[in-house]
Structure formats: structure tokens, C-alpha cells
Design a protein around this motif. Structure first.
Motif, PDB file in Angstrom:
ATOM      1  N   CYS A 112      -5.921   1.509   5.856  1.00  0.00           N
ATOM      2  CA  CYS A 112      -5.966   1.754   4.414  1.00  0.00           C
ATOM      3  C   CYS A 112      -4.761   1.104   3.748  1.00  0.00           C
ATOM      4  CB  CYS A 112      -5.961   3.255   4.118  1.00  0.00           C
ATOM      5  SG  CYS A 112      -7.274   4.184   4.938  1.00  0.00           S
ATOM      6  N   ARG A 113      -4.950   0.765   2.475  1.00  0.00           N
ATOM      7  CA  ARG A 113      -3.868   0.271   1.629  1.00  0.00           C
ATOM      8  C   ARG A 113      -3.890   1.097   0.358  1.00  0.00           C
ATOM      9  NH1 ARG A 113      -5.824  -3.753   4.608  1.00  0.00           N
ATOM     10  NH2 ARG A 113      -4.395  -5.341   5.452  1.00  0.00           N
ATOM     11  N   GLY A 114      -2.840   1.915   0.180  1.00  0.00           N
ATOM     12  CA  GLY A 114      -2.867   2.822  -0.952  1.00  0.00           C
ATOM     13  C   GLY A 114      -4.037   3.778  -0.816  1.00  0.00           C
ATOM     14  N   PHE A 115      -4.951   3.720  -1.775  1.00  0.00           N
ATOM     15  CA  PHE A 115      -6.093   4.630  -1.753  1.00  0.00           C
ATOM     16  C   PHE A 115      -7.389   3.927  -1.373  1.00  0.00           C
ATOM     17  CE2 PHE A 115      -3.039   6.242  -4.896  1.00  0.00           C
ATOM     18  CZ  PHE A 115      -2.779   7.476  -4.342  1.00  0.00           C
ATOM     19  N   VAL A 116      -7.287   2.711  -0.827  1.00  0.00           N
ATOM     20  CA  VAL A 116      -8.467   1.934  -0.463  1.00  0.00           C
ATOM     21  C   VAL A 116      -8.475   1.726   1.047  1.00  0.00           C
ATOM     22  CG1 VAL A 116      -9.699  -0.242  -0.763  1.00  0.00           C
ATOM     23  CG2 VAL A 116      -8.441   0.761  -2.690  1.00  0.00           C
ATOM     24  N   CYS A 117      -9.586   2.084   1.695  1.00  0.00           N
ATOM     25  CA  CYS A 117      -9.675   2.001   3.150  1.00  0.00           C
ATOM     26  C   CYS A 117     -10.783   1.044   3.568  1.00  0.00           C
ATOM     27  CB  CYS A 117      -9.956   3.379   3.755  1.00  0.00           C
ATOM     28  SG  CYS A 117      -8.645   4.581   3.454  1.00  0.00           S
ATOM     29  N   ASP A 118     -10.515   0.336   4.663  1.00  0.00           N
ATOM     30  CA  ASP A 118     -11.523  -0.530   5.256  1.00  0.00           C
ATOM     31  C   ASP A 118     -12.471   0.300   6.127  1.00  0.00           C
ATOM     32  OD1 ASP A 118     -10.222  -2.681   4.115  1.00  0.00           O
ATOM     33  OD2 ASP A 118      -9.077  -3.162   5.928  1.00  0.00           O
ATOM     34  N   ARG A 119     -13.528  -0.330   6.575  1.00  0.00           N
ATOM     35  CA  ARG A 119     -14.406   0.300   7.547  1.00  0.00           C
ATOM     36  C   ARG A 119     -13.652   0.447   8.867  1.00  0.00           C
ATOM     37  NH1 ARG A 119     -19.797   0.266   6.517  1.00  0.00           N
ATOM     38  NH2 ARG A 119     -20.284   0.091   8.738  1.00  0.00           N
ATOM     39  N   TYR A 141      -8.621   3.363  11.428  1.00  0.00           N
ATOM     40  CA  TYR A 141      -8.921   3.237  10.005  1.00  0.00           C
ATOM     41  C   TYR A 141      -7.702   2.620   9.319  1.00  0.00           C
ATOM     42  CZ  TYR A 141     -12.836   6.408  10.872  1.00  0.00           C
ATOM     43  OH  TYR A 141     -14.003   6.986  11.347  1.00  0.00           O
ATOM     44  N   GLY A 149       0.740  -1.250   0.000  1.00  0.00           N
ATOM     45  CA  GLY A 149       0.000   0.000   0.000  1.00  0.00           C
ATOM     46  C   GLY A 149       0.771   1.302   0.000  1.00  0.00           C
TER      47      GLY A 149
END
Length: 669
Positions: free
Chosen positions: A648-655, A646, A596
Motif C-alpha cells: 500500500c501507498r498511503g490509503f491506496v493498496c495494490d492487489r 499487500y 506513502g
């Protein structure tokens, strides 16, 4: 008499140069004045490069540079210039490349003969005072070089021109592959490294063995991603072999520069700051990830060595402890069975001799042994009592000299290591020490917005910082920011990284980095070496800093940083494919990038921050604070008024998650 006909090293900020201030050689410091003097006299430059902790540098100094007859030949026929490779890594890199090109090998002391404009025409390393082992004596070499320069100048100039042309050709960047870093590439690199493992003894390849510090960090990050027991076994075998061998100081903590044998028994006794900082980082991460008691102990002891033996009065860290004590290697450190009995008494002395592998025949010279600890003692309290007693005796032995020069890059590595180790082992005082060091460096080494390479005794030297200085310090400041939340560290790190993009990046080859800035002194070639060695390359280190900073800054600047990371890693694919043992830090950075990197933003009060620091893999970016208090915390609200994390990996985040179990699950997938 020309006033330049004297030794001019006494006022240097380099301890190595000061070691030669009393030589009868008319040593000059590197600079245009020395070259102009060579032109006026129409003589070549004799360039001698070394460093203060170097054993063979001391040998050649005693044998030749302190010899009046040899010095007279040097003074009569050359302008003699002495350079500290640690203060001027750019000069060292250029002429080391020339030495390797001419002889097939390099090392220190390095001895190069240059035309008055600095072009090398003959290079080598150590030369003895009398013919030995097929080598000419130093004085024979001097006379032959002087005669050739005086009577065959055309041949000299042609050779120098040819060498400079070859150096320029060889200094190009790594080809741009365009291929992205992927898991298959990194897995193959890890397996290629393990294929070179010395399974019975730990480490990779044969003697001499250098600590593969950055490579171990890269393998550890690969284990965190893959869970491969094969990878874990390899790094554990090497980590344990080094920690139990003679390369590690079993009484005082800290690692020597390398082992002369394949078993890690007999070290080259110099202790370098950079080795110990890099190894502190690795052992701390190993302890955090696996709970290894050995790794935790080595972390504690290595941090104690750095803070106790290398800390300077202003809170920074000295470069090295010498290889020699009173001109004798190992004098401070080695023991005989009778010495152990004298220090401890009969029973404890014999017990210690067996425990530390101190034998009648010895493992070193003159029947003495280097201490090893190949297995844990059966009685730790007895071991502690014995160790304390031996340390007390050793304290009254002659001690090795210390190079008090403060190098920006190596202190940057120390800031990172102390900060991350402090978080891993819950030692806030180590983070405080890193903070003090950072304040001092920025106050002393940052001059008019640009870094200087080194200082001595609170006086900063003139040599400009190189890429590794900017990159390693920026990495350390980013670690401090994540540990403390203090915005000054992030702000300064971004200033340093902006400068590197403007002045060190090659505009013609995206992702390629010069080791010197475009405003630095011009040499016969502009050095550029992206391969990792005893320390990570400037290129891989600045890529690490940019990768971290991209997650911590506003979108426009983050995009610029992320593009630089992508371009740099696209050039790292070839080293990772073809020479992964020389790309250990690239492996560590690429592993973080592949994930990420993982970013954890923790808002609100609670235990999630400690859990994130314990559970997240190496290279993860972790910040905490109030919602919207920094870019990574922007738009991160509390959850039902409670703390939340929170991931996140790169530009994608989990709830967001609100408990440790949820955080562990989010980090694992």
C-alpha cells in the motif's frame, strides 16, 4: 563559612561533572539553589558548559579550573555552575544561541556570565590562562566581568534584557508554507546538496568535516525513488571516503566525531554513540540496497564497536569514548613505521605501513600516523592476521576514558540502527541486543509515564527527557515492533507519541515543536530548533516516528498522527529549499512520506517477509502476522490458503501478491 562554599559535583549522575569534582572551584549544579545563592550574594553566575569527551574542555579544566589562584577569583566573585550539555541539551541550546548571537560562533567549552535570574549578558567559549592570540586571559576576563557587574549593574541588566528579548524573537518556529512536499522539491534539495560536494575527497563543504549521517540516509532514499546514478555516486563517494579515511578506526571499528582536515585523514578522536548509531543505519541500508562489500564490512565492524566498546552492564550503550588518552589526543590510535615493525616483524610491518599509509613523516603529530585503508589489501587473509596482531598490541596501550552516561535519545538511535542493520545483514543477535536495551531504558528512564534524559550506573538522573528522547526512542520501538511483531513495543511507542503531541507540539503553530515539554523547567526562553545537525532534530525525528506509527495504528489515532506529519512537513519545505545540508533527516522523512510511506503487510508463512525487508526502500513500514492481528493486517486474508503480501501507498493498496517477483514489481511501480 557558608556550607555551599564547596564543590558539589561529586554526587552527579554526569561523568563530565564528576571529572570536575576535585577542582578547587566551588562548582554547583544547575538549579534554583544556585540562582538563589547568586541573588543572596549579589554576584553573577559563571556558567561553564561542556561534555566529557571534549578535548578543549579538558584543556581549559587543566589550565584554569585546577589552578588555585584562578579558582579563588572564580569563587570570590561568582556562583560557578557546571552543566553537561549532553545531560541538559535544553540549557546548552539556550546559551549556545546567546553565545552565537554575541560572538558569531559557538563551541565547547562554553563560558557564559548570567544575572542571578539566568539571563546571559556576556558569553564566549575557551579562554586561555594567559593572554594569547588576541584573547584576554581567563583571569583578566573574570576580573573585568566582576568589576562591571559590581559598578555598572544597570548596563548589565539592560544588556541581559536585550539578549533575552532577541533570543525569544529568534526562537520562533519555521514559517508554515502550506505547500505540500513534492518530488520536484526533494529532487532540487538533492541536487543542491550535491552541488556542495567535495568531489576529489568526498563529503560536503570544507574542513572540518563531520559525518553527514542523516543526509546520506536521505540521499540513499532519494536514489531508491529516482534511480539517479548522480545521487548514488555522491553518497558512495562520501561513504567510501569516510570508511577508508582516518576518521574511521581501521582496527577497532567505529567513527570519530569529525575530521580536522578535508581529506578525512586526521580525526578529532572522540567517538560518539550517536555518530556510530546513525552511520550504522546508513551503511547497513547501503549494503542492503547495493550489495556493496565495503558497506557490509563497515556495518559489521561498526556494530561490533557499539556492542563491544560501548555496551554497559545493563545492556544499554555509553555515550562516548574520550578524545584524549592520559591527556594526549590519539595516543591509543596512532602508529609509526618502527612501531608497526616491532609489532609485526620486518616484512609484515613494511607491508602494513604501506597499506595503512603510515609514513616516516607521519600524518599526525610527532611523526605518527593515523591508519587509513585507501584501497583494499591484495591479500585479505594477511590483512586479517596483521589487523589481529595490531589490535592485540593496541589493547595494552593506555585507553581513552569512557563516558558511561546512558542518554535516552542516543540509545533510541542505537535501537533503530541495530534492529534495521540486523534485518539487513541477517544478524538476529543485533536485534536481540536492541531488545535488551529497550527493556532497560523503559524500566529505568520511564518514570511515572515520563522519560528522563539520562542515567549512570543504573541510577536515573533528574533532568527531564527532551523531544529527541521521546522521538528517537519511539522510532526505535517501532523498528523493534516491525522486526519482532511484539505488541509491547508498538503500545509504548504510541504512548510516547501521544505525550509528545500533548506536551511538545506548539498549539499556536501546527507542525512546530518545542524541544522541551510544557511540564519541564522553564528557562529564559523555551528552546526550539527544527534544523538537523550532528543528530537529527527532535522535530524531524518525531515526524519520522509519527509517519511510521500512523501506518501501524487504528484509524482515529492514525488520522491524528498523519495530520501532525503533514503539518510538520509543511514547515520543512523552507529548510529543504534553502538549507538542505542542514535538513538531512527531513529529506529522509520526506522521501518516505512522498511514497506513502510504502506499507507491506505479509500474512501467512513463507519467504515473502524476508523479500519485503530486502526489497522495500528505507522508511517503508513492514509487518507480518496472522490476518487481523494488527491494524495494518486487518482485512488481509491469505490467497488460496497461501502466504500473501499487500503493498500500500498511503490509503491506496495494490492487489495481493504471492511470490517475490510479484512483490518486486509491486514495490517498483
Amino acid at each position: 563559612m557558608d556550607p555551599r562554599m564547596k564543590n558539589n559535583l561529586g554526587g552527579s549522575t554526569s561523568p563530565y561533572l564528576r571529572q570536575h569534582a576535585d577542582n578547587p572551584v566551588h562548582w554547583q549544579q544547575w538549579g534554583p539553589e544556585a540562582m538563589e545563592w547568586a541573588r543572596e550574594r549579589n554576584v553573577p553566575i559563571l556558567l561553564s558548559i561542556g561534555y566529557s569527551a571534549c578535548h578543549w574542555c579538558h584543556v581549559m579544566a587543566h589550565e584554569s579550573f585546577e589552578n588555585g589562584d584562578i579558582a579563588a577569583v572564580m569563587n570570590d566573585n561568582f556562583v560557578c555552575v557546571k552543566v553537561d550539555r549532553e545531560e541538559r541539551p535544553d540549557i546548552d541550546a539556550v546559551y549556545m544561541n546567546a553565545t552565537v548571537a554575541m560572538t558569531g560562533q559557538g563551541g565547547w567549552p562554553m563560558t557564559c556570565f548570567l544575572t542571578p535570574d539566568g539571563s546571559p549578558f556576556y558569553c564566549g567559549t575557551y579562554y586561555p590562562p594567559a593572554p594569547r592570540g588576541g584573547m584576554p586571559s581567563f583571569i583578566q576576563l573574570l576580573e573585568a566581568i566582576a568589576e562591571t557587574f559590581a559598578n555598572r549593574r544597570g548596563e548589565v541588566d539592560d544588556a541581559a534584557s536585550s539578549i533575552v528579548t532577541e533570543l525569544a524573537r529568534a526562537s520562533g518556529g519555521i514559517p508554515y508554507s502550506g505547500a505540500p512536499i513534492d518530488a520536484a522539491l526533494l529532487d532540487a534539495a538533492g541536487q543542491a546538496v550535491l552541488a556542495d560536494e567535495d568531489l576529489p575527497r568526498g563529503g560536503f563543504g570544507g574542513a572540518p568535516k563531520f559525518p553527514p549521517s542523516a543526509l546520506l540516509e536521505g540521499l540513499l532514499r532519494q536514489f531508491e525513488r529516482t534511480g539517479s546514478n548522480n545521487i548514488l555516486g555522491g553518497l558512495q563517494r562520501t561513504g567510501e571516503a569516510m570508511a577508508r579515511g582516518g576518521i574511521y578506526d581501521q582496527l577497532g571499528g567505529g567513527f570519530s566525531r569529525y575530521s580536522v582536515d578535508a581529506e578525512w585523514v586526521v580525526p578529532h578522536f572522540e567517538k560518539m554513540l550517536y555518530d556510530n548509531a546513525l552511520l550504522l543505519r546508513f551503511y547497513a541500508h547501503w549494503a542492503r540496497r547495493t550489495g556493496s562489500e565495503l558497506a557490509a564490512r563497515i556495518t559489521e565492524e561498526t556494530a561490533g564497536f557499539i556492542l563491544g566498546d560501548l555496551r554497559t552492564e545493563n545492556g544499554c550503550f555509553a555515550s562516548a569514548l574520550d578524545a584524549d588518552t592520559n591527556g594526549v589526543e590519539g595516543l591509543t590510535y596512532v602508529w609509526t613505521p618502527s612501531q608497526l615493525i616491532d609489532a609485526l616483524g620486518e616484512d609484515d610491518g613494511r607491508w602494513a605501513a604501506e597499506l595503512f599509509r603510515v609514513t616516516d613523516d607521519g600524518t599526525f603529530e610527532d611523526g605518527a600516523s593515523v591508519l587509513q585503508l585507501l584501497s583494499d589489501p591484495d591479500d585479505w587473509s594477511r590483512w586479517q592476521k596483521v589487523s589481529d596482531a595490531l589490535r592485540a598490541v593496541r589493547k595494552y596501550r593506555p585507553q581513552p576514558g569512557r563516558d558511561d552516561k546512558v542518554v535516552t535519545a542516543w540509545n533510541g538511535l542505537s535501537i533503530t540502527a541495530l534492529t534495521e542493520a540486523g534485518l539487513a545483514l541477517n544478524r538476529p543477535e543485533w536485534i536481540d541486543a536492541a531488545r535488551v536495551c529497550a527493556h532497560t531504558l523503559l524500566g529505568l528512564h520511564l518514570v511515572d509515564g515520563r522519560l528522563r534524559r539520562a542515567s549512570l550506573g543504573g541510577v536515573v538522573g533528574e533532568p527531564a527527557g527532551v523531544l529527541e528522547d521521546y522521538a528517537a526512542l519511539a522510532t526505535g520501538l517501532l523498528a523493534l515492533y516491525q522486526a519482532t511483531g511484539e505488541s509491547e513495543w508498538l503500545d509504548t511507542a504510541r504512548q510516547l507519541l501521544d505525550l509528545t503531541l500533548d506536551h511538545f507540539a506548539d498549539p499556536a503553530e501546527p507542525g512546530s515543536w518545542f524541544d522541551t515539554a510544557d511540564f519541564a523547567e522553564s528557562l529564559v526562553t523555551r528552546p526550539r530548533d527544527p534544523m538537523d545537525g550532528a543528530t537529527p532534530s527532535g522535530a524531524s525525528t518525531v515526524t519520522e516516528a509519527l509517519l511510521t506509527a500512523a501506518a501501524l495504528t487504528e484509524p482515529e489515532r492514525a488520522s491524528l498522527y498523519a495530520q501532525a506529519v503533514s503539518d510538520s512537513l509543511a514547515r520543512a519545505t523552507l529548510p529543504l529549499e534553502r538549507a538542505p545540508r542542514s535538513a538531512g533527516h527531513w529529506l529522509a522523512v520526506a522521501e518516505a512520506s512522498l511514497r506513502g510511506p510504502i506499507q507491506v503487510a505479509v500474512v501467512g508463512d513463507g519467504d515473502l517477509l524476508d523479500a519485503a525487508r530486502r526489497l522495500a526502500p528505507g522508511g517503508a513500514v513492514i509487518v507480518a502476522g496472522e490476518p487481523d492481528s494488527s491494524p495494518l493486517l486487518a482485512d488481509r486474508p491469505l490467497v488460496d490458503g497461501a502466504q500473501a503480501a499487500y503493498v500500500c501507498r498511503g490509503f491506496v493498496c495494490d492487489r495481493p501478491v504471492t511470490d517475490e517477483a510479484g512483490l518486486a514489481l509491486a514495490l517498483a511501480h
